[in-house]
Design a protein around this motif. Structure first.
Motif, PDB file in Angstrom:
ATOM      1  N   UNK A 328       1.377  -0.986  13.897  1.00  0.00           N
ATOM      2  CA  UNK A 328       1.345  -1.981  13.221  1.00  0.00           C
ATOM      3  C   UNK A 328       1.388  -2.077  11.613  1.00  0.00           C
ATOM      4  N   UNK A 329       1.547  -0.850  11.146  1.00  0.00           N
ATOM      5  CA  UNK A 329       1.317  -0.558   9.814  1.00  0.00           C
ATOM      6  C   UNK A 329       2.842  -0.886   9.029  1.00  0.00           C
ATOM      7  N   UNK A 330       2.985  -1.114   7.909  1.00  0.00           N
ATOM      8  CA  UNK A 330       4.350  -1.248   7.223  1.00  0.00           C
ATOM      9  C   UNK A 330       4.343  -0.198   6.258  1.00  0.00           C
ATOM     10  N   UNK A 331       5.404   0.615   6.217  1.00  0.00           N
ATOM     11  CA  UNK A 331       5.843   1.709   4.962  1.00  0.00           C
ATOM     12  C   UNK A 331       6.761   0.991   4.299  1.00  0.00           C
ATOM     13  N   UNK A 332       6.733   0.877   2.981  1.00  0.00           N
ATOM     14  CA  UNK A 332       7.306   0.089   2.156  1.00  0.00           C
ATOM     15  C   UNK A 332       8.078   1.201   1.158  1.00  0.00           C
ATOM     16  N   UNK A 333       9.256   0.953   0.918  1.00  0.00           N
ATOM     17  CA  UNK A 333      10.045   2.008  -0.013  1.00  0.00           C
ATOM     18  C   UNK A 333      10.654   1.109  -1.078  1.00  0.00           C
ATOM     19  N   UNK A 334      10.091   1.439  -2.324  1.00  0.00           N
ATOM     20  CA  UNK A 334      10.617   0.440  -3.423  1.00  0.00           C
ATOM     21  C   UNK A 334      11.865   1.264  -4.025  1.00  0.00           C
ATOM     22  N   UNK A 335      12.412   2.266  -3.519  1.00  0.00           N
ATOM     23  CA  UNK A 335      13.482   2.955  -3.916  1.00  0.00           C
ATOM     24  C   UNK A 335      13.392   3.849  -5.131  1.00  0.00           C
ATOM     25  N   UNK A 336      12.312   3.738  -5.928  1.00  0.00           N
ATOM     26  CA  UNK A 336      12.307   4.289  -7.337  1.00  0.00           C
ATOM     27  C   UNK A 336      10.526   4.719  -7.470  1.00  0.00           C
ATOM     28  N   UNK A 337      10.582   5.861  -7.708  1.00  0.00           N
ATOM     29  CA  UNK A 337       9.137   6.583  -8.330  1.00  0.00           C
ATOM     30  C   UNK A 337       8.854   5.647  -9.499  1.00  0.00           C
ATOM     31  N   UNK A 338       7.579   5.264  -9.513  1.00  0.00           N
ATOM     32  CA  UNK A 338       7.316   4.124 -10.825  1.00  0.00           C
ATOM     33  C   UNK A 338       5.764   4.348 -10.973  1.00  0.00           C
ATOM     34  N   UNK A 339       5.236   3.638 -11.900  1.00  0.00           N
ATOM     35  CA  UNK A 339       3.843   3.715 -12.145  1.00  0.00           C
ATOM     36  C   UNK A 339       3.648   2.170 -12.453  1.00  0.00           C
ATOM     37  N   UNK A 340       2.362   1.793 -11.836  1.00  0.00           N
ATOM     38  CA  UNK A 340       2.071   0.213 -11.940  1.00  0.00           C
ATOM     39  C   UNK A 340       1.332   0.132 -10.742  1.00  0.00           C
ATOM     40  N   UNK A 341       1.597  -1.239 -10.139  1.00  0.00           N
ATOM     41  CA  UNK A 341       0.630  -1.600  -8.915  1.00  0.00           C
ATOM     42  C   UNK A 341       1.562  -2.523  -7.982  1.00  0.00           C
ATOM     43  N   UNK A 342       0.991  -2.879  -6.876  1.00  0.00           N
ATOM     44  CA  UNK A 342       1.836  -3.734  -5.973  1.00  0.00           C
ATOM     45  C   UNK A 342       1.326  -5.162  -6.078  1.00  0.00           C
ATOM     46  N   UNK A 343       2.089  -6.288  -6.040  1.00  0.00           N
ATOM     47  CA  UNK A 343       1.664  -7.630  -5.932  1.00  0.00           C
ATOM     48  C   UNK A 343       2.045  -8.012  -4.801  1.00  0.00           C
ATOM     49  N   UNK A 344       1.089  -8.828  -3.962  1.00  0.00           N
ATOM     50  CA  UNK A 344       1.223  -9.319  -2.656  1.00  0.00           C
ATOM     51  C   UNK A 344       0.966 -10.533  -2.380  1.00  0.00           C
ATOM     52  N   UNK A 345       1.659 -11.300  -1.433  1.00  0.00           N
ATOM     53  CA  UNK A 345       1.514 -12.849  -1.196  1.00  0.00           C
ATOM     54  C   UNK A 345       1.042 -12.877   0.200  1.00  0.00           C
ATOM     55  N   UNK A 346      -0.336 -12.715   0.496  1.00  0.00           N
ATOM     56  CA  UNK A 346      -0.659 -12.216   2.045  1.00  0.00           C
ATOM     57  C   UNK A 346      -0.962 -13.565   2.727  1.00  0.00           C
ATOM     58  N   UNK A 347      -0.818 -13.553   4.034  1.00  0.00           N
ATOM     59  CA  UNK A 347      -1.317 -14.511   4.951  1.00  0.00           C
ATOM     60  C   UNK A 347      -2.362 -13.880   5.871  1.00  0.00           C
ATOM     61  N   UNK A 348      -3.434 -14.741   6.183  1.00  0.00           N
ATOM     62  CA  UNK A 348      -4.142 -14.196   6.956  1.00  0.00           C
ATOM     63  C   UNK A 348      -5.535 -15.255   7.292  1.00  0.00           C
ATOM     64  N   UNK A 349      -6.479 -14.746   7.913  1.00  0.00           N
ATOM     65  CA  UNK A 349      -7.652 -15.377   8.074  1.00  0.00           C
ATOM     66  C   UNK A 349      -8.856 -14.951   7.161  1.00  0.00           C
ATOM     67  N   UNK A 350      -9.769 -15.748   6.659  1.00  0.00           N
ATOM     68  CA  UNK A 350     -10.853 -15.296   5.763  1.00  0.00           C
ATOM     69  C   UNK A 350     -11.423 -13.956   6.076  1.00  0.00           C
ATOM     70  N   UNK A 351     -11.757 -13.240   5.514  1.00  0.00           N
ATOM     71  CA  UNK A 351     -12.433 -11.913   5.753  1.00  0.00           C
ATOM     72  C   UNK A 351     -11.597 -10.922   6.320  1.00  0.00           C
TER      73      UNK A 351
END
Length: 860
Positions: A328-351
């Motif tokens: 159930x994990x996701x392996x995400x490839x951004x196609x470029x080795x970079x420096x920074x961080x990931x922004x997410x727009x997640x959905x789910x229950x509190x906690x």
């Protein structure tokens, strides 16, 4: 193109600032670019007009100079705002129209300008645990309408400010990492539009950052610069009636725990959205949830305005692939080795908790390969609050990565995740392309490695438990860096720290800022190639940006270093008594002994002693200092010492290696009569290695230039084109999108090098791009600041085409050439104010005036 009949001037610039707002110079030097003029036109002088508070002054300056011209007006005080424009006069009396105006504003230039005190959370006591970042806030009233407002801010740690619920600025990781014992940066913000008459609220988040967070090898250490974080903020509001209200950090501010539970540059960030305090920098917050702040010590005399731009997000990168694992994990490839961080727009229950792990490469099973990160955990956590439209990105950490693993998110993630690229927001100034796609990718890899390693200061790597300002890395890479980006502000600031951190005996730390304590590389020891950053980086800044002032500022530092080298070399002028890194990471060095290569480290050290002494002698000549004669004599004595110890015959050395030969050739350690023999031996060494390089960090930048200089351009081109390990293109064939630390950071079978030190983002070997610009394309500066330019099309490179462009201090210089069926087509762009020469295949040189020029050279 029709002939230019008018003279056009761009708005002036100030010092090395991209945005001259909140600057620290009371007499900022001015530069301007003539963007259009007749071919025959030459500047004879200029008029500078400044407007202070509605009053105008005009001063005339004489001469041809238009780069970093001395400020001709009265010195500026704190908070002073001025508008400046320029018009130029030609040798025939022609005068341009006034340029557009450029605005500057000074910051707080004196410690006495600060009314603020440093404050921090009172619970901030545990000296070892990862401490929770704090929210700090205050409310205030403005009695009348606002005309303008400025916020001046700094911190022990990292801060991010807000006013009335709106973030202040778009900078990140402020105030950055400096030599805290000597210099602490502050930033100035125009916050006029965020304030209103009546009640207002101000606040800031405060985190450990470099000041108190974990740094260094072996998982790092905390509290290296202090045990407590603190914020300094001073809001100055000018009202319509001219009165001023000052709101500053004081003992009446309040603190509360941040929803950021923990944050570390090496560890990553954990954020619990359930702990958010809605509207925490707006009115109406319940003070019962907040506690009084603690007052902290702060050295206001160390505060300094920035020399260049801050760190910002400069790009967003969408994933190129997302794979769901069986568990159930996701392996995400951004196609470029970079420096920074990931922004997410997640959905789910509190906690529910989402975890993001980061890595540069995958292992053989398609999982994140985190072994090269060593003690850097590089993992972010987000705990959902269960509300619609949640969006999150870490605030006070960065990672070096191409891949991210997401756990705890049911998905889908497509369209709801993006990588945000962070680095110092330097202006891009250099470009290259050619007919070989692999070389184009190599050059792009160099650019990406520079971006990822210029995060507030020039670092060695951005991903593992290190990320330090290694002196040797920038020493070899500075010529490439100063072509690709206007990194002058970064380097000026870093060199100030280098001088501040230098020991009384002249020793330069291996990395700047130093990291006190620990058991790694401390106390600093003199190291050739690394300590020589004190001399060679200022010399590069001078040549790249035409800034003689950097030589003056760094003079004592540079002289102290070569004086130390001279002392260590002794009467025979051979530096052979110190531990050295040598030609670090040459391919022959064992994976866990990177200094044990083919070349005698003391040969390298003595060669650098010669090179630095000659450079400092040249500085003294440029600055018209009396030490020039003594240093010139010393450089010659050092050269003779090198030759007496390490030369075994015409063009031969005791270390029979590519690195030794290349360094000796490029440092002028062979006599002219024996240089051909030296080049021939170097060529033989390359052929004996089956057209592969055998050089490390110090030998590699000299290798192709040494072959080219001694008449072996064809071999240099073949060496650059080599695709098997060790070579520049081998990583490209393995899918690299940045420059690797080791030639074989990834082995041909796809496994990661077993060495404990394996990075996939290091710019040192990317120094080859400097040779590509000058030799493959043919764009060559011949005097400091690109005042002189030689256009030497690299038509003998075996390529079908090549092009390079650079935004010089005088304007755009560009060269493009390509082969047709029976001719070479050449296009040249010459900036106004430069002395340009086009070199023809016959060897004849043609002087070129400013403008665009096209030439066709028939075959034969």
């Amino acid at each position: 193109m029709p002939p230019v009949t008018r003279i056009d001037v761009a708005a002036p610039t100030f010092e090395h600032h991209r945005d001259a707002f909140g600057i620290g110079e009371s007499e900022p030097r001015l530069s301007w670019i003539v963007t259009g003029a007749p071919e025959w036109w030459r500047q004879a002088g200029a008029e500078l007009e400044v407007e202070f508070d509605g009053e105008r002054q005009v001063k005339a300056v004489h001469g041809t100079e238009s780069v970093l011209v001395a400020w001709p007006f009265e010195p500026l005080g704190s908070r002073r705002r001025a508008s400046v424009r320029v018009r130029v006069q030609g040798t025939g009396g022609e005068t341009s129209e006034w340029s557009p105006a450029a605005t500057l504003e000074t910051g707080l230039l004196e410690p006495s300008n600060w009314q603020a005190v440093a404050v921090g959370p009172a619970w901030d006591e545990d000296p070892e645990a990862m401490r929770r970042p704090a929210l700090l806030r205050s409310e205030f009233r403005l009695a009348s309408p606002v005309r303008s407002a400025r916020l001046y801010a700094s911190a022990h740690g990292l801060y991010r400010a807000e006013i009335n619920g709106v973030r202040v600025g778009d900078d990140d990781l402020s105030p950055g990492w400096t030599s805290y014992a000597n210099r602490i940066r502050y930033y100035t913000y125009d916050v006029t539009g965020l304030l209103r008459e009546g009640s207002n609220a101000i606040g800031a988040q405060l985190a450990d950052g470099w000041f108190r967070g974990r740094l260094g090898f072996g998982g790092g250490h905390v509290n290296l610069y202090g045990e407590h974080t603190s914020l300094v903020a001073q809001l100055e509001v000018t009202h319509m009636d001219g009165t001023v209200t000052v709101v500053a950090t004081a003992d009446d501010w309040l603190a509360a725990p941040s929803p950021i539970v923990t944050s570390g540059l090496l560890e990553g960030e954990r954020y619990d959205a359930r702990d958010e305090i809605p509207g925490w920098t707006e009115l109406g917050v319940d003070p019962a949830d907040w506690s009084p702040v603690a007052l902290r010590d702060f050295a206001f005399d160390r505060l300094t305005a920035p020399n260049g731009p801050p760190v910002r997000c400069t790009q967003e990168v969408e994933p190129v692939g997302v794979r769901r694992t069986e568990d159930g994990r996701f392996i995400v490839d951004f196609g470029q080795n970079l420096v920074g961080r990931v922004r997410i727009e997640p959905t789910g229950e509190a906690g529910e908790e989402i975890r993001l792990r980061h890595a540069e490469v995958l292992d053989g099973d398609g999982e994140l390969c985190t072994r090269p990160l060593r003690g850097a955990i590089s993992t972010d956590h987000y705990v959902l609050k269960g509300a619609p439209g949640e969006t999150w990105e870490p605030s006070f950490t960065i990672h070096g990565f191409r891949y991210a693993e997401i756990t705890g998110w049911d998905g889908p993630v497509e369209g709801r995740i993006v990588a945000r690229v962070l680095h110092t927001d330097m202006r891009r100034t250099g470009w290259f392309e050619c007919s070989d796609p692999l070389l184009n990718r190599l050059h792009e890899n160099v650019v990406w490695s520079m971006r990822g390693n210029f995060v507030d200061l020039p670092t060695d790597c951005p991903q593992r438990d290190e990320r330090l300002g290694w002196t040797g890395d920038i020493q070899v890479f500075a010529p490439t860096a100063s072509f690709l980006y206007d990194c002058s502000g970064v380097l000026v600031s870093w060199l100030a720290d280098l001088a501040a951190e230098q020991l009384p005996d002249g020793t330069v730390p291996w990395y700047v800022p130093t990291v006190p304590g620990g058991d790694w590389w401390t106390p600093p020891r003199p190291g050739a190639g690394w300590g020589d950053a004190a001399t060679l980086v200022p010399w590069t800044v001078f040549h790249g940006f035409g800034d003689a002032e950097i030589l003056r500022r760094q003079w004592r530092s540079a002289l102290a270093w070569v004086d130390l080298e001279h002392k260590l070399a002794g009467d025979d002028h051979v530096w052979d008594g110190s531990w050295q890194l040598g030609d670090w990471l040459d391919p022959a060095a064992p994976p866990n002994d990177p200094a044990n290569g083919l070349t005698d480290p003391h040969l390298v050290a003595t060669a650098y002693y010669v090179r630095s002494t000659a450079a400092v002698a040249a500085m003294a000549l440029e600055l018209e200092l009396p030490e020039a004669e003594t240093l010139t004599e010393r450089a010659e004595a050092a050269r003779e010492g090198f030759r007496a110890r390490y030369r075994t015959g015409p063009g031969r050395l005791t270390s029979d290696s590519q690195a030794a030969q290349s360094i000796a050739i490029m440092f002028d350690l062979f006599d002219h009569a024996e240089e051909a023999a030296a080049g021939q031996r170097l060529a033989e060494l390359v052929r004996e290695a089956d057209i592969h390089l055998t050089t490390g960090f110090l030998g590699t930048p000299a290798l192709l230039d040494a072959l080219t200089r001694t008449g072996h351009l064809d071999l240099a081109v073949a060496l650059l084109a080599q695709r098997t390990v060790p070579s520049w293109l081998y990583p490209v064939t393995m899918g690299a999108t940045t420059v690797w630390e080791r030639w074989d950071s990834m082995l041909p079978d796809g496994s990661v090098n077993p060495g404990d030190m394996t990075s996939f983002n290091h710019y040192a070997f990317g120094a080859v791009a400097d040779w590509m610009h000058r030799t493959l394309a043919g764009l060559v500066p011949t005097s400091p600041g690109w005042r002189g330019i030689r256009f030497r099309p690299g038509i003998k490179s075996g390529l079908d085409s090549a092009a390079a462009a650079h935004e010089t201090p005088y304007g755009r210089a560009a060269l493009a050439w390509h082969w047709t069926e029976n001719a070479v087509e050449v296009e040249v762009e010459v900036p106004v104010g430069t002395d340009a020469v086009l070199e023809h295949p016959s060897g004849v040189s043609e002087a070129l005036p400013a403008g665009l020029h096209q030439r066709t050279w028939p075959l034969g």
